[in-house]
Design an enzyme around this catalytic site. Structure first.
Site, mmCIF file in Angstrom:
data_model
loop_
_atom_site.group_PDB
_atom_site.id
_atom_site.type_symbol
_atom_site.label_atom_id
_atom_site.label_comp_id
_atom_site.label_asym_id
_atom_site.label_seq_id
_atom_site.Cartn_x
_atom_site.Cartn_y
_atom_site.Cartn_z
ATOM 1 N N CYS A 2 36.100 34.060 11.528
ATOM 2 C CA CYS A 2 34.899 33.756 10.645
ATOM 3 C C CYS A 2 34.122 33.157 10.356
ATOM 4 O O CYS A 2 34.569 31.580 11.050
ATOM 5 C CB CYS A 2 35.108 34.216 9.316
ATOM 6 S SG CYS A 2 35.781 36.813 9.561
ATOM 7 N N ARG A 50 31.216 37.567 10.676
ATOM 8 C CA ARG A 50 32.972 38.037 10.592
ATOM 9 C C ARG A 50 33.540 38.280 12.245
ATOM 10 O O ARG A 50 33.199 38.830 12.253
ATOM 11 C CB ARG A 50 32.888 39.164 9.425
ATOM 12 C CG ARG A 50 34.833 39.371 9.359
ATOM 13 C CD ARG A 50 35.050 41.023 8.426
ATOM 14 N NE ARG A 50 36.400 41.666 8.033
ATOM 15 C CZ ARG A 50 36.888 42.466 8.357
ATOM 16 N NH1 ARG A 50 36.077 43.638 7.880
ATOM 17 N NH2 ARG A 50 38.112 42.184 8.174
ATOM 18 N N LEU A 51 34.687 38.285 12.718
ATOM 19 C CA LEU A 51 35.426 38.380 13.601
ATOM 20 C C LEU A 51 36.355 39.184 12.606
ATOM 21 O O LEU A 51 37.294 38.637 12.193
ATOM 22 C CB LEU A 51 35.903 37.234 14.260
ATOM 23 C CG LEU A 51 37.013 37.817 15.310
ATOM 24 C CD1 LEU A 51 35.479 38.287 16.252
ATOM 25 C CD2 LEU A 51 37.062 36.058 15.916
ATOM 26 N N GLY A 79 40.101 32.634 8.474
ATOM 27 C CA GLY A 79 40.908 31.802 8.633
ATOM 28 C C GLY A 79 41.732 33.684 8.680
ATOM 29 O O GLY A 79 41.689 34.731 8.583
ATOM 30 N N SER A 380 48.185 29.556 20.799
ATOM 31 C CA SER A 380 48.299 28.344 21.385
ATOM 32 C C SER A 380 49.114 27.509 20.977
ATOM 33 O O SER A 380 50.244 27.710 19.635
ATOM 34 C CB SER A 380 46.858 27.715 21.597
ATOM 35 O OG SER A 380 46.587 26.900 21.991
ATOM 36 N N GLY A 381 49.326 26.266 21.766
ATOM 37 C CA GLY A 381 50.808 25.260 21.443
ATOM 38 C C GLY A 381 50.491 24.206 20.582
ATOM 39 O O GLY A 381 50.984 23.016 20.772
#
Length: 617
Positions: A2, A50-51, A79, A380-381
């Site tokens: 978002c 919004r996602l 988040g 992800s790293g």
């Protein structure tokens, strides 16, 4: 994931400014393509894109406690909070009623119960704005490690704020101005916490709460790294790190949409991918987790190692996928992909700044677009190198004993520092003085442990510099570019429990076998192939094709026809770059830093024009 935006004005009636609020919010459409909402009141407006990740139907924002007009706090939030289920259970026990299954509502009720100290209870990556009509106060809160961005721009009677600078700049009262200090921040490669480059704009510092009220604003730090004695032995330390990583990865796989991983074949992303695949198996899921890698066409033939980039990634990623049972997807690129002008402009607009690592940013955008076609969330790293000591400069005597940020040694070795000095840019911006000032400020922040040896104290300093500065750049780059593709990227190594624990492990233990990231290698040894366990650190891939450099040179040459870059670098300096033989910086085995300077100049030119930036000297 978002995006949020808003405006507080104590001396104006904002009820008639819905158009401005919508314009600010719409700049963040890529961060939230699934839904939009704007809430308007006399002195505050909140906007949200919004996602949808958790509670796809019930998590709409701006969110109210019981309903619009209830006179209670209103929240816009971006988040994820990974401990929201435990918090919800606790809040239900305290008498709270919930209407949705979203983590957003948990955050809102946590504020009702604990006030601004609710931030200390959240485990996650987040940025939020909360307007409390009862006190007419605005809270801006950012997660501990700064995974999610958040900016603000004070006005004479309030404040503008947004997930990205572009949301603030969409307001007619905000100007895109950069002064000498802003220019220094762009080109000095420091990433000072709180510095937003644009004059008058600020970044909410990670781990802080900024409270705005009629009398102004105050800032409270709710989290910062502390120096503590480490009492666990080596075996206990390895076990603790393994347990934390397994818990973190399992928490971060929770979503109501498809989740995958970013897999480079390096230790960090391989560990995350292998642990995620293990969670899928342990939970009895039928599908395999998808792991995505990037490569350039004919890369194995073109590749030349240079002490930074050691070898191609793909063979190692294949080994990880085979060992863990992940479904491996390779995204193969050619030069035209990273030179595409539309892509370059999308990346610039995503970052709002000309902070360029060149083709790596453009290839990352292509990778994220490819992921978005199959998943909505990816692990992800990032941050493992900063935590566990993965960079070359942790082991370089000159960098360790130097009197500046350790990555400057690598920047010098790759030709970037000398190039900036040779073309006149370094002295024009007074970067010697600026870097020295920022370095002294950073050292003054480092937490100290009584009785620590001088060597251990210095390595603690280097760790802190990497975690608090260098990592700012990497996290922001990953967030901005992934969100430009409407992809949520989660970063397990930023979990504050892991960060606090590993930060205080002595350097001698972090390198117990004489190698980089010894503890992480040991903690993940049960899920990784031998090839990855024995592999030396190699950064994100970058093209070595000479044709890419020829195309870049053409863009640099075009600057001589008239560009704002000429106010920073005289034409003579540009010609010095063009006089260098292509072979000197075409491949990674050459002076890659010289190439990176050229890319940044091209990006600066595009940025000033695209954002109509006014430069103040």
């Amino acid at each position: 994931m978002c995006g949020l935006a808003g405006w507080v004005a104590y001396d104006h009636d904002l009820s008639v400014h819905g158009g401005t609020a919508s314009a600010m919010t719409e700049t963040l459409a890529c961060r939230g393509p699934d839904d939009r909402g704007v809430w308007i009141s006399p002195h505050a407006v909140l906007g949200h894109r919004r996602l949808s990740i958790i509670d796809l139907e019930g998590g709409r924002q701006p969110m109210h406690v019981t309903g619009e007009g209830d006179g209670l706090p209103v929240l816009v939030y971006t988040g994820e909070v990974y401990n929201y289920r435990e918090l919800k259970e606790e809040l239900v026990g305290l008498g709270h009623d919930f209407r949705t299954s979203s983590d957003t509502e948990v955050v809102l009720h946590a504020y009702l119960e604990w006030g601004e100290h609710f931030a200390e209870r959240l485990n996650g990556m987040y940025a939020l704005a909360l307007w409390d009509p009862r006190t007419e106060e605005l809270l801006l809160v950012r997660d501990r490690m700064g995974v999610k961005p958040l900016f603000y721009y004070p006005t004479p009677d309030g404040v503008l704020f947004g997930s990205e600078a572009k949301a603030i700049l969409a307001h007619p009262d905000a100007e895109a101005v950069v002064d000498r200090e802003g220019l220094a921040e762009i080109f000095a490669i420091i990433n000072t916490p709180g510095h937003a480059v644009f004059k008058g704009m600020h970044e909410v510092v990670p781990g802080t709460v900024v409270r705005f009220h009629r009398g102004g604003h105050t800032t409270r730090t709710y989290w910062q790294l502390e120096a503590r004695p480490h009492t666990d032995d080596l075996d206990t330390t390895i076990t603790r790190i393994r347990e934390l990583l397994e818990d973190i990865v399992e928490r971060q796989l929770v979503a109501d949409v498809k989740v995958g991983t970013l897999l480079s074949g390096g230790l960090d992303s391989s560990a995350i991918t292998a642990l995620a695949a293990k969670v899928f198996r342990d939970q009895g899921k039928q599908e395999r987790i998808k792991a995505f890698s990037i490569d350039f066409k004919n890369n194995e033939e073109n590749f030349r190692g240079n002490g930074i980039w050691m070898d191609p990634d793909t063979p190692y990623a294949v080994d990880v996928a085979r060992r863990s049972g992940a479904e491996h997807v390779v995204v193969e690129l050619e030069n035209h992909h990273v030179l595409d002008e539309d892509v370059r402009m999308r990346v610039l607009r995503a970052q709002d700044l000309p902070i360029s690592t060149g083709d790596m940013e453009h290839s990352l955008y292509h990778l994220c677009k490819a992921l978005k076609e199959q998943v909505t969330v990816a692990l992800s790293g990032e941050t493992a190198d900063e935590l566990f000591g993965g960079y070359n400069w942790f082991f370089d005597k000159e960098a360790v004993e130097g009197d500046t940020f350790p990555w400057y040694d690598a920047w010098r070795r790759l030709g970037g520092l000398d190039t900036m000095k040779e073309i006149g840019l370094w002295d024009r911006l007074g970067l010697d003085e600026y870097v020295a000032k920022r370095y002294a400020e950073a050292l003054a922040e480092v937490p100290r442990l009584e009785g620590e040896s001088a060597d251990e104290a210095r390595m603690r300093e280097l760790s802190y510099l990497n975690i608090s500065r260098w990592e700012n750049f990497l996290l922001d780059r990953k967030d901005r570019i992934s969100m430009a593709a409407s992809l949520e990227v989660r970063v397990p190594f930023t979990d504050h429990r892991l960060v606090e624990y590993v930060f205080n492990v002595p350097w001698a233990m972090k390198t117990f076998d004489g190698r980089e990231k010894s503890l992480l290698r040991a903690a993940a040894s049960h899920v990784l192939p031998e090839s990855v366990l024995e592999r030396k650190k190699s950064p994100y891939p970058s093209t070595q094709d000479v044709e890419y450099v020829r195309a870049l040179r053409a863009k640099v040459e075009a600057l001589l026809d008239g560009s704002p870059v000429l106010d920073l670098v005289p034409a003579e300096g540009i010609r010095k770059l063009l006089d260098k033989p292509v072979e000197s910086y075409a491949g990674l085995g050459g002076l890659w830093g010289m190439r990176a300077v050229m890319e940044r100049l091209v990006e600066f030119d595009a940025w000033v024009k695209e954002y109509d930036v006014r430069v103040e000297w």
